[in-house]
Enzyme design. Structure first.
Site: not given
Ligand code: SF4
Length: 372
Positions: A36-37, A49, A55, A92-93, A212
């Site tokens: 869909w991109r 969407e 899902t 798919l539910g 992170c």
């Molecule tokens: Fe981590 Fe913040 Fe990035 Fe989420 S938005 S992955 S909490 S650094």
């Protein structure tokens, strides 16, 4: 700049400026290649969407292609028989999504000459389309600047802004929509921003283990700085999910050539799908007695309950079931359904042309396996 718990929405502080550019750059370089991109067809984007609600992407891809191959246009979908549409959705539910899609296609044909509308109010008026889905379709198909707020985006905002209130509350909704609106208003590319903020939640800012250290926006993230990302988002404690034992009968006619199925009412859980008749086990009741009682109460026919076929466990959003299926022999009575909208006697091999809920489908697969 830190958490907010006030009902009035806080503005983005200068510390967040540059966030949208960083997100857009990352998205353009790292986006997943999803079907869909590659389209700006509002029908295909709408379909994607709706399918993606609740899902996983990997599950959706095959369904998306099959659906568009069978119904290439909104008019094709509007003209289709509901059973055929539900059959394509089988597995798919959340089947109300499918029924609403079908209803909306008919409305688009009747009220918009078969052309998907391009104003927010017209899109939001279609069954099954909420504010975020309308925003996504209008941004992706018509290059409009509309905010979105799905589950991934809520998690993103809760962590980026170190937001420690319950995210299921009205003030949280108000605050999150305000942030979505402020970012979409100031960003350079609304399509890439909305795709990017969803992609961030789906691939980096994961529910249990946010990535992170490789996150493209960690320098903007308040919870990363405060080391609170694993505590967020805050969700109120879930109430325990009840469990029910359901007993159903695969009722054979006297010649053992056909079995009985019934169609569920259009509204409500699993609406419009076909199933083997039965119901909930009562306290201190044997499962075999449940089958005979439910069939008598719901259809007015008498059956003999024979051997057990199998049991299947299944989880819905608000409860869990164990479905126990039994072979039954039709004895007497004319079937008059109380709740079902249609009933049929069908040869075993033809049953797979009907759309069944997942647990019933497993029983059917077992019957077909045993026969072949
Ligand atoms: Fe981590 Fe913040 Fe990035 Fe989420 S938005 S992955 S909490 S650094």
């Amino acid at each position: 700049m830190s958490a907010t718990s006030k009902a009035t929405a806080k503005k983005i502080t200068p510390l967040k400026h540059g966030f949208s550019d960083a997100l857009i750059t990352w998205y353009k370089q790292n986006k997943r290649d999803l079907p869909w991109r590659h389209t700006s067809d509002p029908y295909a984007l709408w379909l994607s969407e709706i399918m993606l609600q609740q899902t996983q992407v990997n599950t959706v891809i095959d369904y998306y292609h099959r659906f568009l191959n069978t119904f290439p246009t909104i008019t094709d979908l509007a003209k289709a028989d509901e059973d055929k549409v539900l059959k394509l959705w089988e597995g798919l539910g959340y089947y109300s999504r499918c029924r609403n899609l079908h209803k909306s296609a008919k409305i688009i044909v009747d009220q918009h000459n078969g052309v998907f509308p391009n104003t927010f109010d017209d899109v939001l008026a279609l069954p099954g389309i909420g504010r975020s889905t309308a925003g996504a379709i209008l941004t992706f198909a018509f290059a409009q600047r509309q905010p979105i707020l799905d589950g991934n985006v809520k998690r993103d905002w809760a962590r980026l802004f170190n937001y420690h209130e319950d995210i299921a509350t009205k003030p949280a909704e108000t605050q999150f929509w305000a942030w979505s609106q402020q970012f979409i208003d100031e960003c350079s590319d609304p399509y890439a921003f909305n795709q990017g903020i969803m992609e961030l939640g789906a691939t980096i800012c994961l529910p249990k283990q946010p990535r992170c250290l490789v996150c493209p926006v960690n320098s903007f993230c308040d919870s990363f700085k405060a080391k609170t990302q694993h505590d967020l988002p805050v969700k109120k404690k879930k109430v325990p999910v009840p469990h029910y034992d359901i007993a159903v009968g695969v009722i054979w006619n006297k010649k053992k050539e056909t079995v009985f199925i019934q169609k569920r009412p259009d509204e409500g859980l699993l609406g419009g799908l076909w199933e083997f008749p039965g119901g909930k086990q009562e306290k201190n009741e044997a499962l075999e007695d449940t089958v005979a009682r439910e069939i008598k109460e719901e259809l007015g026919i008498t059956v003999r309950v024979d051997e057990k076929i199998m049991h299947v466990k299944h989880a819905y959003s608000h409860f869990k079931i164990t479905l126990h299926a039994y072979h039954c022999q039709y004895i007497k009575g004319k079937a008059v359904p109380k709740a079902a909208t249609a009933i049929k006697w069908v040869a075993l091999n033809d049953l797979s042309t009907f759309a069944f809920p997942k647990a019933n489908k497993k029983v059917l697969d077992m019957l077909l396996d045993a026969k072949n």
